[in-house]
Design an enzyme around this catalytic site. Structure first.
Site, short mmCIF file in Angstrom:
data_model
loop_
_atom_site.label_atom_id
_atom_site.label_comp_id
_atom_site.label_asym_id
_atom_site.label_seq_id
_atom_site.Cartn_x
_atom_site.Cartn_y
_atom_site.Cartn_z
N ARG A 213 5.14 5.68 1.57
CA ARG A 213 5.46 7.10 1.77
C ARG A 213 6.14 7.35 3.11
NH1 ARG A 213 1.13 9.97 -1.72
NH2 ARG A 213 0.47 8.13 -2.87
N SER B 4 0.51 4.12 1.09
CA SER B 4 0.52 4.93 2.32
C SER B 4 1.70 4.54 3.20
CB SER B 4 -0.76 4.71 3.11
OG SER B 4 -1.85 4.97 2.29
N GLU C 269 8.09 -9.29 3.60
CA GLU C 269 9.45 -8.85 3.95
C GLU C 269 9.40 -7.35 4.18
OE1 GLU C 269 10.73 -10.43 0.31
OE2 GLU C 269 10.10 -12.37 1.07
N ARG D 250 0.88 -1.18 0.00
CA ARG D 250 0.00 0.00 0.00
C ARG D 250 0.92 1.23 0.00
NH1 ARG D 250 -3.93 0.64 4.28
NH2 ARG D 250 -5.47 1.35 2.76
#
Lengths: 462, 213
Positions: free
Chosen positions: B120, B117, B142, B115
Site C-alpha cells: 500500500r 501493508s 527484490e 505483506r
C-alpha cells in the site's frame, strides 16, 4: 617584531588555518549525503564538526583581541596559540580523510560491532574504527596521541577513538580479522595506563634492581656515544614488549584458542627467519606464540588444542621453546643490537608473569573460558556440519544461542579440520570448483551472520 | 502436495533436533509467538543489501565473468546494521534478504508472499517465491519502490510471509546442497554469466539463421 608586525602575522596565520578548516568543512558537507557509514565514523564526524565550530569561534576571539591590544607579550602568546592550532590541523590531516571515507560497504561489519561491544565492557567510552590498508599487517593508531593537545580535543572526545588498520586483502576473512582483538588490547593498554599497573605490581626494590642492573650493563658494555641513548632505549624496549605481550594475553583471555589459530595462520605466510626476529617494538613471534600457548595451557585449553586441532598442537609441540620452556634468543639475527636485546629479554622473562596477572584481573568479567566452550561446541559444530549458521537453534528441549566466542572457536576448528570438505561432498560442486573458494566464503559468512544474529537477539532481549 | 502447514505443525518441526532430517530451521525468530501465525511464518528484513551504483556502463548484458559489462560493475553490496535504515528512492530497485536463515527438510515445499501493508506504500517485494525441499539460505528479496516518495526500511522489520506445504511422497536426495546460491546469508550478485555459453550458442544459431535468409 613590533606590535603591528605581530598583528599582521596573526592575521596571516588565521587566514592560513581557516583555509584548512574551510577545506575540512567542505569534505564534511560532502559526507552529509553519505548514509551508509559505521556508527563510530558518524560519531567521529560529529566530533569534527563540533571541533570546527569551536575553532571558528576561537579564531574570531583571537582576531578581536589582537585588534584591541598592542601588548607584545599578549600578541606573541596569541601567535604561539595559533601555531599550536596549525600543528593540530596537520595532525588531524593524517587520518581525517581516511576515516571519513570509510563506508560499510563490504566491511567485516558484524565483527567490528562485536569488538566495539567488548571494548566498551572494559573501557566504556572507547570506540574503534577500522580501515583497510595496503600493508599486509594490522596496525593500531591511537588518535589521541596524534592530536592529544588540549586545544585539539576541547571536550576530550577524540581520545576515546582508535583507528585500526587491517590488510585489504583480508577484509572478507573473519579468521584473519580475529587479530583485530590484539590491536584492541593495545588501545586498552594505552588508555587504561596498563604500563603503570604492571610497574606497580612489581616490588619497587625489585624494579630498582632491574633498573640498576640495566644501567650497569650498559655502562660496562657500551662506551662512546651509544651509552647516551641505550638506557632509555632499553626500558622503552621492555615497555613495548610488555604492551605487545599484554595485547596477546588480552586477546587470548577474550577469545581463547581462536587467537592462537589466527596468529599462527597469519604468521605462516611469513618466512621462518622472520618468525624468530626480535625488534624493539615487539618480541619475536616465536616467543609470542610460546607465551600465548603457555597462557592457554594455564587456562586449561591444552586438551582442546591437542584433541580438536592436533595439527596445530603438533606444530606448537615442534617449537623447542615450547618443549622445554627455555626461550633462547636465536643467534646470528642481530648485529649491533643483539646484546641489549638479550638483556631486555632477560627482564621481560622476569616480569612477564606480572603482565599476565594484570591482564587476568582486567578481563575477569569478560574472559572466555573452557567451560563455556565445552557447553556450546557440540551444537555449534553440529550446525556447521549441517550447513546451518549457528544462530538460535533448538537443542536439548530449548532454543539455544551460542556466544560469538564459541562460534569463532568452533568455526575455526571446523576450518582447520577441513570441515568444508564435508560441504563439498554434500554438494554437486566438483573438486575443481574449489578454486572459487565458494565454501570458504560461506563459512566466513556463516560466522558473521551468527555473530550478528547473536547481537540482534541480545538487543531484542533474549 | 498436501495442504498448508498450520502454525502448530511448523512449531513442532522447528523443535526437532538440528540433525533430524525432518527438522525445519528458521533462525533467528526474534518473536516466535507473534511471527508464527495460524498458517505461516512472518519473516523479517535482513541487514545486507545490493544497490545499483552510478556507472558509465551502458547496459547490463550477458558476458564472461570478468568482462566490464559484468553485473558486479553496476551493483554494490552494503551492510546496514540493526538500528540504521536503508532509503529506497522512487523507481529504485534494491536486492535484500531475509533476516532468517531457512533450511527446509526433504519433504517440505515453501512459498513467500509480500505483506500488503508495504504494498500500500508502493513497495513491492517480488521474489523467486518457490522454495524447494533441501533449500538452505536467507531468501533473496527484490525490493522495488513504485511510489513517488522515498521509503525508509529498517532491518528487522516484518516484510513478508512464508507458507509451507508438505510433500506426500518426497524423494530423498543424495546431494543436499544444490543450485547456484546454496547457503547464502545475504543477497548475491546474479550469476547469469554462468549461462553465457548458452547465450553464445543462441547467438550462433541466430547468426546462422539470418545468414540463410
Amino acid at each position: 617584531m613590533d606590535a603591528d608586525g605581530l598583528k599582521q602575522e596573526i592575521d596571516r596565520k588565521i587566514y592560513e588555518v581557516k583555509r584548512l578548516i574551510t577545506n575540512i568543512e567542505e569534505l564534511l558537507e560532502e559526507k552529509k549525503y553519505e548514509k551508509y557509514i559505521p556508527k563510530e565514523v558518524k560519531e567521529f564526524v560529529l566530533y569534527i564538526k563540533e571541533y570546527v565550530n569551536i575553532s571558528n569561534e576561537h579564531f574570531n576571539f583571537t582576531r578581536q583581541i589582537s585588534q584591541e591590544t598592542f601588548s607584545i607579550p599578549v600578541l606573541t602568546a596569541l601567535l604561539s596559540l595559533l601555531d599550536t592550532f596549525k600543528e593540530g590541523f596537520f595532525s588531524l590531516h593524517h587520518f581525517f580523510k581516511e576515516i571519513i571515507e570509510i563506508s560499510i560497504l563490504e566491511s567485516p561489519s558484524p565483527l567490528l560491532i562485536y569488538f566495539n561491544k567488548i571494548l566498551r565492557k572494559i573501557y566504556r567510552d572507547g570506540k574503534i574504527i577500522a580501515t583497510k590498508q595496503s600493508e599486509y599487517n594490522f596496525h593500531f593508531i591511537p588518535l589521541y596521541k596524534i592530536s592529544g593537545r588540549p586545544l585539539l580535543d576541547p571536550n576530550r572526545k577524540l581520545e576515546h577513538f582508535a583507528l585500526i588498520r587491517y590488510p585489504f586483502s583480508e577484509y572478507k576473512n573473519v579468521f584473519s580479522n580475529i587479530l583485530l582483538i590484539h590491536e584492541l588490547g593495545h588501545f586498552i593498554y594505552k588508555k587504561l595506563n596498563i604500563k603503570n599497573k604492571i610497574i606497580s605490581s612489581i616490588d619497587p626494590q625489585e624494579f630498582d634492581q632491574y633498573e640498576q642492573a640495566i644501567n650497569e650493563y650498559v655502562e660496562t658494555n657500551y662506551q662512546s656515544d651509544y651509552i647516551i641513548e641505550t638506557p632509555p632505549k632499553m626500558w622503552e624496549t621492555i615497555f613495548s614488549w610488555w604492551e605487545e605481550s599484554f595485547a596477546d594475553f588480552f586477546a587470548v583471555r577474550i577469545i581463547g584458542p581462536a587467537f592462537l589459530y589466527a596468529f599462527i595462520k597469519f604468521n605462516l605466510i611469513l618466512k621462518d627467519t622472520e618468525i624468530k626476529i626480535f625488534i624493539s617494538q615487539h618480541p619475536s613471534r616465536y616467543y609470542r606464540i610460546t607465551r600465548i600457548i603457555g597462557l592457554l595451557i594455564k587456562d586449561g585449553w591444552e586438551s582442546v588444542i591437542k584433541l580438536k586441532t592436533p595439527r596445530i598442537y603438533k606444530w606448537a609441540d615442534d617449537i623447542d621453546a615450547f618443549k622445554n620452556l627455555s626461550y633462547n634468543i636465536p643467534t646470528s639475527i642481530f648485529s649491533f643490537d643483539e646484546d641489549p636485546i638479550r638483556e631486555c629479554y632477560k627482564y621481560l622473562e622476569k616480569t612477564i608473569e606480572k603482565v599476565a596477572l594484570v591482564t587476568e584481573e582486567l578481563t575477569a568479567n569478560c574472559n572466555y573460558d573452557l567451560e563455556t566452550f565445552e557447553e556450546e561446541n557440540d551444537i555449534v559444530e553440529e550446525c556447521l556440519k549441517k550447513f546451518i549458521p549457528p544462530s538460535e537453534i533448538f537443542y536439548k528441549d530449548n532454543f539455544f544461542i551460542a556466544k560469538p566466542e564459541s562460534i569463532l572457536n568452533t568455526a575455526f576448528i571446523f576450518y582447520l579440520n577441513d570441515g568444508i570438505e564435508q560441504w563439498y561432498s554434500m554438494s554437486d560442486r566438483s573438486k575443481d570448483d574449489k578454486t572459487d573458494h565458494f565454501f570458504d566464503n560461506r563459512l566466513n559468512e556463516f560466522v558473521l551472520k551468527s555473530i550478528e544474529d547473536n547481537l540482534i537477539l541480545e538487543i531484542w532481549g533474549k | 502436495m498436501d495442504g498448508i502447514l498450520s502454525g502448530s505443525e511448523i512449531e513442532d518441526l522447528i523443535k526437532k533436533d538440528v540433525s533430524d532430517p525432518e527438522s525445519l530451521i528458521i533462525t533467528p525468530l526474534l518473536n516466535k509467538g507473534k511471527q508464527i501465525g495460524s498458517d505461516g511464518v512472518d519473516i523479517r528484513l535482513g541487514t545486507y543489501f545490493i544497490v545499483h551504483s552510478r556507472t558509465t556502463v551502458p547496459c547490463i548484458k550477458f558476458g564472461p565473468k570478468r568482462s566490464p559489462e559484468s553485473i558486479a560493475e553496476v551493483q554494490s553490496k552494503i551492510h546496514i546494521p540493526l538500528g540504521q535504515q536503508i532509503i529506497i528512492q522512487p523507481s529504485t530497485f534494491v536486492l535484500g534478504s531475509t533476516l532468517e536463515y531457512i533450511k527446509l527438510p526433504y519433504n517440505l515445499y515453501g512459498g513467500v508472499g509480500s505483506r500488503s501493508s508495504w504494498g500500500r506504500l508502493g513497495l513491492v517485494i517480488a521474489t523467486a517465491i518457490n522454495i524447494h525441499p533441501y533449500f538452505r539460505g536467507c531468501l533473496t528479496l527484490e525490493l522495488v519502490n513504485h511510489g513517488n516518495i522515498p521509503i525508509a526500511l529498517t532491518p528487522g522489520a516484518l516484510i513478508g510471509q512464508l507458507i509451507l506445504h508438505r510433500i506426500s511422497k518426497a524423494p530423498k536426495e543424495e546431494k543436499e546442497l544444490t543450485g547456484k546460491y546454496p547457503g547464502s546469508t545475504r543477497p548475491e550478485f546474479s550469476k547469469i554469466f554462468e549461462e553465457y555459453k548458452t547465450v553464445k550458442d543462441l547467438q550462433k544459431i541466430s547468426d546462422e539463421y539470418h545468414a540463410e535468409i
